[in-house]
Enzyme design. Structure first.
Site, PDB file in Angstrom:
ATOM      1  N   ASN A 223       0.815  -1.214   0.000  1.00 42.90           N
ATOM      2  CA  ASN A 223       0.000   0.000   0.000  1.00 42.90           C
ATOM      3  C   ASN A 223       0.852   1.269   0.000  1.00 42.90           C
ATOM      4  O   ASN A 223       0.371   2.339  -0.353  1.00 42.90           O
ATOM      5  CB  ASN A 223      -0.959   0.005   1.201  1.00 42.90           C
ATOM      6  CG  ASN A 223      -0.249  -0.200   2.507  1.00 42.90           C
ATOM      7  OD1 ASN A 223       0.473  -1.194   2.688  1.00 42.90           O
ATOM      8  ND2 ASN A 223      -0.415   0.719   3.432  1.00 42.90           N
ATOM      9  N   HIS A 224       2.148   1.143   0.397  1.00 44.56           N
ATOM     10  CA  HIS A 224       3.026   2.322   0.372  1.00 44.56           C
ATOM     11  C   HIS A 224       3.810   2.462  -0.938  1.00 44.56           C
ATOM     12  O   HIS A 224       4.756   3.248  -1.014  1.00 44.56           O
ATOM     13  CB  HIS A 224       3.992   2.281   1.559  1.00 44.56           C
ATOM     14  CG  HIS A 224       3.311   2.514   2.869  1.00 44.56           C
ATOM     15  ND1 HIS A 224       2.785   3.732   3.227  1.00 44.56           N
ATOM     16  CD2 HIS A 224       3.042   1.679   3.907  1.00 44.56           C
ATOM     17  CE1 HIS A 224       2.225   3.640   4.431  1.00 44.56           C
ATOM     18  NE2 HIS A 224       2.365   2.403   4.860  1.00 44.56           N
TER      19      HIS A 224
ATOM     20  N   HIS B  67       0.136  -8.995   0.433  1.00 49.26           N
ATOM     21  CA  HIS B  67       0.265  -7.856   1.329  1.00 49.26           C
ATOM     22  C   HIS B  67      -1.123  -7.502   1.853  1.00 49.26           C
ATOM     23  O   HIS B  67      -1.941  -6.918   1.133  1.00 49.26           O
ATOM     24  CB  HIS B  67       0.866  -6.695   0.531  1.00 49.26           C
ATOM     25  CG  HIS B  67       1.391  -5.597   1.387  1.00 49.26           C
ATOM     26  ND1 HIS B  67       2.613  -5.671   2.003  1.00 49.26           N
ATOM     27  CD2 HIS B  67       0.865  -4.405   1.734  1.00 49.26           C
ATOM     28  CE1 HIS B  67       2.814  -4.559   2.689  1.00 49.26           C
ATOM     29  NE2 HIS B  67       1.766  -3.775   2.548  1.00 49.26           N
TER      30      HIS B  67
ATOM     31  N   HIS C 209       2.893  -6.773   5.539  1.00 52.94           N
ATOM     32  CA  HIS C 209       2.100  -5.578   5.877  1.00 52.94           C
ATOM     33  C   HIS C 209       1.842  -5.416   7.371  1.00 52.94           C
ATOM     34  O   HIS C 209       1.808  -4.282   7.842  1.00 52.94           O
ATOM     35  CB  HIS C 209       0.755  -5.556   5.135  1.00 52.94           C
ATOM     36  CG  HIS C 209      -0.120  -4.374   5.500  1.00 52.94           C
ATOM     37  ND1 HIS C 209       0.209  -3.085   5.161  1.00 52.94           N
ATOM     38  CD2 HIS C 209      -1.290  -4.298   6.179  1.00 52.94           C
ATOM     39  CE1 HIS C 209      -0.740  -2.266   5.609  1.00 52.94           C
ATOM     40  NE2 HIS C 209      -1.653  -2.967   6.240  1.00 52.94           N
TER      41      HIS C 209
ATOM     42  N   HIS D 111       3.778  -6.392   9.849  1.00 53.10           N
ATOM     43  CA  HIS D 111       5.060  -6.045  10.475  1.00 53.10           C
ATOM     44  C   HIS D 111       5.403  -6.836  11.732  1.00 53.10           C
ATOM     45  O   HIS D 111       6.326  -6.442  12.454  1.00 53.10           O
ATOM     46  CB  HIS D 111       5.150  -4.540  10.780  1.00 53.10           C
ATOM     47  CG  HIS D 111       5.261  -3.675   9.562  1.00 53.10           C
ATOM     48  ND1 HIS D 111       5.741  -2.389   9.607  1.00 53.10           N
ATOM     49  CD2 HIS D 111       4.981  -3.914   8.261  1.00 53.10           C
ATOM     50  CE1 HIS D 111       5.728  -1.863   8.398  1.00 53.10           C
ATOM     51  NE2 HIS D 111       5.257  -2.778   7.558  1.00 53.10           N
TER      52      HIS D 111
HETATM   53 FE   LIG Z   1       4.734  -2.426   5.505  1.00 53.98          FE
HETATM   54 FE   LIG Z   2       1.741  -2.222   3.979  1.00 55.05          FE
END
Ligand SMILES: [Fe+2]
Ligand SMILES: [Fe+2]
Length: 271
Positions: free
Chosen positions: A67-68, A153, A178, A180
């Site tokens: 998403n980043h 992700h 995603h 983490h």
């Molecule tokens: Fe991430």
């Molecule tokens: Fe992410």
């Protein structure tokens, strides 16, 4: 084939740890293929081209995102010409870059790496299930490609498991990214696909998913705009997993977590 996958690289701490450790990790694990998710490498948000090049030079064969993906605008022209950096395949048609890459290994074998993004508690994208199925229809595991690695992700464990079971037996590895935080459910699914719900990040674990803990906690205490989140700066734990596949089928025969450095307990597969 021996495969090393590393989860989301977060900020300077994550970058420095991956750049310092990846060459020796690759060697120690005798990895044939190495894939790194680097969506948070640039100060926690996105991936600058020079950082992508440094991670590739340190031993990654392919870099995945999430998403980043577009947080650093310089990635847009870069991803159009660097095929080894991929973004989720279920962005709308016409999005720059690719959602998969065919990697030629040093010994002539081929591996397909793909990246898809979940939709539960995430931005609405095209269907990752159908998108992955359409891509996989073009490859035959164990024949046209020796291994297939899917980085899914996603936020929700349910969506990650549903995705993994959907493609069990047709890919070598489904690994979640995603969230983490490494999960302890690494396993080989009944059809032969290695799986772990989340690989964990390569970042400082004295943090809130890689970000400075005071700033991140303040956002929960006070529902007001506060200081911009910045990555935590302590020593990173390099987190991921190690998979061995059988060449004849491309399916997994072994999956083990990898955790090196920083605060988390160390786990290093014996090869
Ligand atoms: Fe991430
Ligand atoms: Fe992410």
């Amino acid at each position: 084939m021996r495969i090393l996958f590393l989860g989301d690289v977060v900020g300077r701490s994550g970058r420095e740890a991956v750049l310092a450790r990846l060459p020796r990790l690759r060697e120690a694990l005798r990895a044939d293929l190495c894939v790194v998710n680097a969506e948070n490498a640039s100060h926690g948000f996105g991936l600058a081209p020079d950082m992508a090049e440094a991670i590739l030079a340190a031993g990654a064969d392919a870099i995945t995102l999430g998403n980043h993906a577009w947080d650093r605008k310089e990635i847009i022209p870069y991803i159009a010409q660097q095929a080894r950096v991929i973004r989720p395949l279920n962005f709308p048609p016409g999005t720059p870059g690719g959602g998969s890459v065919l990697v030629d290994l040093a010994d002539g074998r081929k591996a397909l790496v793909l990246n898809a993004m979940g939709r539960l508690f995430m931005d609405a994208l095209d269907d990752p299930f159908r998108g992955t199925a359409e891509l996989l229809a073009r490859y035959k595991l164990g024949a046209s490609v020796g291994a297939i690695v899917a980085d899914f992700h996603a936020e929700a464990t349910s969506e990650k498991l549903a995705y993994a079971h959907s493609f069990d037996g047709s890919v070598s590895l489904v690994v979640g990214t995603h969230t983490h935080v490494p999960t302890s459910d690494h396993q080989i699914l009944p059809g032969g696909t290695a799986y772990q719900t989340d690989a964990g990040m390569c970042g400082d674990y004295d943090s809130v998913i890689g970000m400075g803990k005071q700033g991140a906690a303040a956002r929960f205490w006070h529902k007001m705009p506060g200081e911009r989140l910045a990555p935590a700066e302590g020593e990173a734990t390099v987190c991921g997993l190690f998979v061995e596949t059988e060449d004849r089928t491309g399916l997994a025969v072994r999956v083990e977590p990898v955790r090196v450095g920083g605060r988390l307990s160390e786990v290093m597969p014996a090869v």
